[in-house]
Design an enzyme around this catalytic site. Structure first.
Site, mmCIF file in Angstrom:
data_model
loop_
_atom_site.group_PDB
_atom_site.id
_atom_site.type_symbol
_atom_site.label_atom_id
_atom_site.label_comp_id
_atom_site.label_asym_id
_atom_site.label_seq_id
_atom_site.Cartn_x
_atom_site.Cartn_y
_atom_site.Cartn_z
ATOM 1 N N GLU A 49 10.317 6.240 10.484
ATOM 2 C CA GLU A 49 10.978 5.153 11.232
ATOM 3 C C GLU A 49 12.500 5.241 11.228
ATOM 4 O OE1 GLU A 49 9.294 1.460 9.815
ATOM 5 O OE2 GLU A 49 7.266 2.045 10.385
ATOM 6 N N ASN A 88 7.600 10.561 11.299
ATOM 7 C CA ASN A 88 6.577 9.552 11.589
ATOM 8 C C ASN A 88 7.234 8.263 12.102
ATOM 9 O OD1 ASN A 88 3.696 8.823 11.269
ATOM 10 N ND2 ASN A 88 4.424 7.368 9.723
ATOM 11 N N GLU A 142 -1.480 6.044 11.680
ATOM 12 C CA GLU A 142 -1.677 4.702 11.090
ATOM 13 C C GLU A 142 -2.382 3.766 12.073
ATOM 14 O OE1 GLU A 142 1.982 2.998 9.631
ATOM 15 O OE2 GLU A 142 2.705 4.913 8.870
ATOM 16 N N HIS A 200 -0.015 1.681 15.807
ATOM 17 C CA HIS A 200 -0.319 0.249 15.676
ATOM 18 C C HIS A 200 -0.224 -0.371 17.071
ATOM 19 C CE1 HIS A 200 0.051 0.610 11.333
ATOM 20 N NE2 HIS A 200 1.225 1.186 11.484
ATOM 21 N N ASP A 257 -4.281 1.096 13.990
ATOM 22 C CA ASP A 257 -5.062 -0.148 13.954
ATOM 23 C C ASP A 257 -4.766 -0.876 15.264
ATOM 24 O OD1 ASP A 257 -2.520 -1.252 13.402
ATOM 25 O OD2 ASP A 257 -2.998 -1.658 11.315
HETATM 26 C C1 XIL Z 1 2.494 -1.179 5.100
HETATM 27 C C2 XIL Z 1 1.405 -1.422 4.060
HETATM 28 O O1 XIL Z 1 0.144 -1.265 4.653
HETATM 29 C C3 XIL Z 1 1.559 -2.801 3.468
HETATM 30 O O2 XIL Z 1 0.635 -2.996 2.409
HETATM 31 C C4 XIL Z 1 2.984 -2.991 2.945
HETATM 32 O O3 XIL Z 1 3.139 -4.316 2.490
HETATM 33 C C5 XIL Z 1 3.993 -2.691 4.023
HETATM 34 O O4 XIL Z 1 3.760 -1.387 4.533
HETATM 35 N N1 XIL Z 1 4.451 1.565 8.917
HETATM 36 C C6 XIL Z 1 4.307 2.400 7.832
HETATM 37 C C7 XIL Z 1 3.468 1.978 6.683
HETATM 38 O O5 XIL Z 1 4.784 3.540 7.880
HETATM 39 O O6 XIL Z 1 3.941 2.492 5.488
HETATM 40 C C8 XIL Z 1 3.351 0.480 6.602
HETATM 41 O O7 XIL Z 1 2.429 0.139 5.565
HETATM 42 C C9 XIL Z 1 2.933 -0.093 7.936
HETATM 43 C C10 XIL Z 1 3.966 0.223 8.990
#
Ligand code: XIL
Length: 358
Positions: free
Chosen positions: A146, A187, A254, A224, A256
């Site tokens: 990020e 990422n 990641e 996401h 969802d």
């Molecule tokens: C999230 C975790 O799932 C949570 O438990 C934590 O509180 C915050 O981070 N992008 C990412 C991940 O790269 O590391 C994040 O994970 C979600 C967003």
């Protein structure tokens, strides 16, 4: 070539519905999940998480982040990350490691470092220790997470303030020196739907750091998104085609897909299934896409309700460990792709269009 492979599940007899097994048969390297430490004492959870036919790759959701691994300067703690690495070692699952340099979950002491030389030394020490600790265990590392803003600017984080874009180059170089076998990823989120300012800026940034000698092997799209508003397969394929010109591999890291209004009904559940299928289809149809990781597989441990109050039910299993329509949609799609022999391996073209009727 453009083909449609319609294999209704009901015609296929008993499809063994296991994500990683089918993903591999379909030519991907893995189907994986994030795992967080609180779930490790839940036997219902572990029965699925530890099934290598379901998930071929595990990613610690938090345990390898800076705040976990070096909470105060010079004090390295690996208990949380190791607990998940231990599961993967026992089961033979691969580890996708996450993440080294990120503005979030960054201990306060790093933010009070201002000089370029100090920051460079701190990044070097952090990466050498953490990557060194997991050396030989990580198929891939998310080295920098990020770094870009949605509007295309560099995120103004402590590392950037001290070193400018060189912090990115430096991080990749140290990671490679420390574990030459790991695949090194950049990422980020909101880099799925082609082609917004962030995607264009990410491409420019990757070009810049590679020209400066950064060994960037992969780009991870977090994935996401929201049901009914998530990017289409066509949009994601276009993005990945652009990224594929720059790096050896791409992945969804990641995934969802959350509902924005709860409770939901059948139509929303089915829409979620279609949205997940767009992601999996985009990966299958992109020669350099190696795999898909979901950001946990059950609503019981999803981060979404905390991050986005009122939203949720983003995962493939509900909180009672029932598989959702989205799970079955993905299984159908992977099964169709495998049967059609679309991909001989994760890095081989040609890739056709695959559609599963589920
Ligand atoms: C999230 C975790 O799932 C949570 O438990 C934590 O509180 C915050 O981070 N992008 C990412 C991940 O790269 O590391 C994040 O994970 C979600 C967003």
């Amino acid at each position: 070539m453009k083909g449609h492979f319609l294999l209704p599940l009901s015609f296929c007899g008993a499809v063994t519905a296991q994500l990683d097994k089918l993903a591999k048969e379909a030519g991907l390297l893995y189907f994986g999940t994030a795992v967080d430490n609180p779930s490790l004492n839940n036997q219902n959870y572990l029965r699925i998480a530890r099934d290598p036919a379901e998930f071929g790759s595990l990613t610690p959701a938090n345990g390898q982040k800076w705040s976990s691994t070096q909470p105060s300067q010079g004090r390295f703690t690996y208990g949380s990350g190791d607990a998940i690495a231990h599961v993967a070692r026992q089961t033979g699952q691969q580890l996708r490691c996450h993440t080294l340099i990120w503005y979030n979950q960054l201990p306060g002491w790093v933010g009070s470092v201002y000089s370029r030389d100090q920051m460079q030394q701190i990044i070097t020490t952090h990466i050498q220790n953490v990557v060194g600790h997991y050396k030989g265990r990580c198929y891939a590392w998310d080295v920098v997470n990020e770094a870009m803003e949605d509007d295309g600017r560099y995120r103004n984080n402590p590392m950037y303030r001290a070193m400018g874009v060189d912090y990115i180059t430096h991080s990749f170089k140290i990671a490679q020196q420390t574990d030459p076998a790991a695949r090194l990823y950049y990422n980020d989120f909101n880099i799925e739907r082609c082609c917004n300012a962030k995607i264009n800026a990410t491409i420019a940034m990757i070009r810049t750091v590679k020209a400066a000698g950064a060994p960037v092997h992969g780009i991870g799209m977090q994935g996401h998104s929201r049901v009914g508003m998530s990017p289409s397969k066509r949009e994601m394929k276009e993005t990945m085609a652009r990224f594929s010109e720059l790096v050896d591999e791409v992945a969804f890291t990641e995934v969802d897909i959350r509902h924005t209004k709860l409770p939901i009904g059948t139509a929303e559940r089915e829409q979620q299934g279609r949205d997940y299928m767009e992601v999996v289809g985009a990966c299958l149809e992109t020669p350099k896409c190696v795999g898909i990781t979901v950001w946990d597989f059950t609503d019981q441990y999803s981060w979404i309700p905390q991050q986005y109050p009122g939203e949720g039910e983003a995962c493939l299993w509900d909180r009672n460990y029932n598989q959702k329509p989205a799970y079955h949609s993905i299984v159908g799609l992977l099964h169709s792709a495998a049967s059609a022999g679309l991909r001989a391996s994760a890095t081989q073209a040609p890739i056709a269009t695959v559609t599963a009727a589920v």
